[in-house]
Write a protein that holds these residues in place. Structure first.
Motif, PDB file in Angstrom:
ATOM      1  N   ALA A  10       0.828  -1.205   0.000  1.00 30.74           N
ATOM      2  CA  ALA A  10       0.000   0.000   0.000  1.00 30.74           C
ATOM      3  C   ALA A  10       0.866   1.260   0.000  1.00 30.74           C
ATOM      4  O   ALA A  10       0.575   2.229  -0.721  1.00 30.74           O
ATOM      5  CB  ALA A  10      -0.927   0.001   1.214  1.00 30.74           C
ATOM      6  N   VAL A  11       1.924   1.251   0.805  1.00 31.82           N
ATOM      7  CA  VAL A  11       2.835   2.402   0.838  1.00 31.82           C
ATOM      8  C   VAL A  11       3.521   2.577  -0.514  1.00 31.82           C
ATOM      9  O   VAL A  11       3.645   3.689  -1.036  1.00 31.82           O
ATOM     10  CB  VAL A  11       3.875   2.226   1.958  1.00 31.82           C
ATOM     11  CG1 VAL A  11       4.944   3.312   1.878  1.00 31.82           C
ATOM     12  CG2 VAL A  11       3.200   2.253   3.323  1.00 31.82           C
ATOM     13  N   ALA A  13       2.403   1.606  -3.423  1.00 30.71           N
ATOM     14  CA  ALA A  13       1.425   2.050  -4.408  1.00 30.71           C
ATOM     15  C   ALA A  13       1.143   3.546  -4.278  1.00 30.71           C
ATOM     16  O   ALA A  13       1.043   4.263  -5.286  1.00 30.71           O
ATOM     17  CB  ALA A  13       0.133   1.247  -4.246  1.00 30.71           C
ATOM     18  N   ALA A  14       1.011   4.032  -3.054  1.00 29.05           N
ATOM     19  CA  ALA A  14       0.745   5.460  -2.846  1.00 29.05           C
ATOM     20  C   ALA A  14       1.892   6.322  -3.357  1.00 29.05           C
ATOM     21  O   ALA A  14       1.679   7.344  -4.025  1.00 29.05           O
ATOM     22  CB  ALA A  14       0.505   5.731  -1.359  1.00 29.05           C
ATOM     23  N   ALA A  15       3.111   5.891  -3.072  1.00 33.63           N
ATOM     24  CA  ALA A  15       4.276   6.649  -3.528  1.00 33.63           C
ATOM     25  C   ALA A  15       4.355   6.663  -5.050  1.00 33.63           C
ATOM     26  O   ALA A  15       4.685   7.689  -5.667  1.00 33.63           O
ATOM     27  CB  ALA A  15       5.544   6.051  -2.930  1.00 33.63           C
ATOM     28  N   ALA A  17       1.857   6.387  -7.189  1.00 39.36           N
ATOM     29  CA  ALA A  17       0.774   7.186  -7.760  1.00 39.36           C
ATOM     30  C   ALA A  17       1.124   8.674  -7.754  1.00 39.36           C
ATOM     31  O   ALA A  17       0.928   9.383  -8.755  1.00 39.36           O
ATOM     32  CB  ALA A  17      -0.519   6.940  -6.987  1.00 39.36           C
ATOM     33  N   VAL A  18       1.642   9.165  -6.636  1.00 38.89           N
ATOM     34  CA  VAL A  18       2.036  10.575  -6.545  1.00 38.89           C
ATOM     35  C   VAL A  18       3.184  10.872  -7.510  1.00 38.89           C
ATOM     36  O   VAL A  18       3.203  11.908  -8.194  1.00 38.89           O
ATOM     37  CB  VAL A  18       2.438  10.932  -5.106  1.00 38.89           C
ATOM     38  CG1 VAL A  18       3.022  12.342  -5.043  1.00 38.89           C
ATOM     39  CG2 VAL A  18       1.237  10.817  -4.180  1.00 38.89           C
ATOM     40  N   THR A  19       4.138   9.954  -7.570  1.00 36.54           N
ATOM     41  CA  THR A  19       5.259  10.122  -8.492  1.00 36.54           C
ATOM     42  C   THR A  19       4.768  10.251  -9.931  1.00 36.54           C
ATOM     43  O   THR A  19       5.271  11.068 -10.707  1.00 36.54           O
ATOM     44  CB  THR A  19       6.222   8.930  -8.382  1.00 36.54           C
ATOM     45  OG1 THR A  19       6.731   8.847  -7.047  1.00 36.54           O
ATOM     46  CG2 THR A  19       7.395   9.079  -9.342  1.00 36.54           C
ATOM     47  N   LEU A 230       1.071   2.339 -11.892  1.00 41.91           N
ATOM     48  CA  LEU A 230       0.600   3.546 -11.214  1.00 41.91           C
ATOM     49  C   LEU A 230       1.309   4.806 -11.705  1.00 41.91           C
ATOM     50  O   LEU A 230       0.679   5.857 -11.847  1.00 41.91           O
ATOM     51  CB  LEU A 230       0.780   3.387  -9.702  1.00 41.91           C
ATOM     52  CG  LEU A 230      -0.120   2.315  -9.083  1.00 41.91           C
ATOM     53  CD1 LEU A 230       0.175   2.148  -7.598  1.00 41.91           C
ATOM     54  CD2 LEU A 230      -1.589   2.682  -9.275  1.00 41.91           C
ATOM     55  N   GLY A 234      -0.704   7.831 -13.751  1.00 37.65           N
ATOM     56  CA  GLY A 234      -0.634   9.217 -13.312  1.00 37.65           C
ATOM     57  C   GLY A 234       0.015  10.109 -14.347  1.00 37.65           C
ATOM     58  O   GLY A 234      -0.397  11.260 -14.549  1.00 37.65           O
TER      59      GLY A 234
END
Length: 275
Positions: A10-11, A13-15, A17-19, A230, A234
């Protein structure tokens, strides 16, 4: 927390997506394919997640190259619709760009991760200094060289871009500017470079890292599929925003912003490698 832990995924994936959003915006704005953002960000995201240091930079560079494929297509189409791509120059450089890319991609496989990091930081610093110290109208000559000189320059751009995990804009924009290409045309043409560079380099990175046991889950060779999916998503979303902005900003401001961004990126990479 292990590499297979749901929280770890999860961590990650979040990183990613923002990237992807940040990289896509800058890909369209600067014609860099996003790699100049993706590689350093991944270089900081991966160590706390327990990725083996020996493959961190290989993973970052290779995953970056994979994400550049769809991002460059979207960005190049946007620039082409505006008639900004120098098509004769692009066609003349494709063979040498491709040949250089094969050499650079092979270096991803054989070089140590620390060497890849230093290459990235050094080239980014040179480009930043060049863009920051020269005026908008500074050029080495009024047109791009022909013959052997053109092929040598194209091969060098392909090799350096591949080993850095970038789409060609970081090297291609200042190079074309030095040879008389207007900055907006250089940015647009460099977006198309990303397609020529990223596809063969990604194939080699996958083959060269095939079966690597230290890679995180959901990877093909040195390419992590979570990061690819991801970041690419984005980037595709945000790249048209950057391309639109590139055609509204003053050219000199565009050049200076690109130089500042590269300088900050280089300093961070050197600090990580030498600290």
């Amino acid at each position: 927390m292990t590499l297979h832990d749901p929280l770890w995924l999860a961590v990650l994936a979040a990183a990613m997506a923002v990237t992807g959003l940040v990289a896509g915006l800058l890909a369209g704005l600067f014609g860099v394919g996003g790699g100049i953002v993706i590689v350093p960000v991944l270089s900081y995201v991966l160590p706390p997640l327990g990725i083996d240091p020996a493959i961190q930079q290989k993973l970052a560079v290779s995953t970056s190259l994979a994400t550049i494929i769809p991002t460059s297509i979207v960005s190049a189409r946007k620039h082409h619709a505006k008639g900004a791509i120098d098509m004769p120059l692009l066609r003349g450089l494709i063979p040498s760009l491709f040949a250089g890319t094969l050499v650079g991609a092979a270096l991803i496989v054989v070089l140590h991760g620390e060497a890849l990091t230093l290459v990235f930081a050094f080239v980014a610093l040179l480009v930043a200094v060049n863009l920051g110290m020269t005026g908008l109208d500074w050029r080495l000559r009024d047109r791009f060289p022909d013959g052997a000189a053109r092929h040598a320059i194209g091969a060098a751009m392909g090799a350096v871009s591949a080993v850095m995990g970038i789409g060609g804009g970081t090297v291609g924009v200042p190079t074309m500017s030095m040879f008389g290409t207007p900055i907006r045309n250089a940015v647009a043409t460099a977006a198309a470079f990303g397609i020529v560079i990223s596809v063969p380099a990604t194939v080699i990175a996958i083959a060269g890292g095939w079966g690597e046991p230290r890679m995180p889950p959901y990877s093909l060779g040195y390419v992590n599929l979570i990061g690819f999916a991801l970041i690419a998503s984005g980037s595709i979303l945000a790249a048209p925003w950057g391309a639109q902005l590139a055609h509204t900003l003053p050219p000199l401001l565009l050049k200076r912003l690109f130089a500042l961004f590269l300088m900050l990126t280089s300093v961070r990479m050197f600090w990580r490698s030498l600290a």
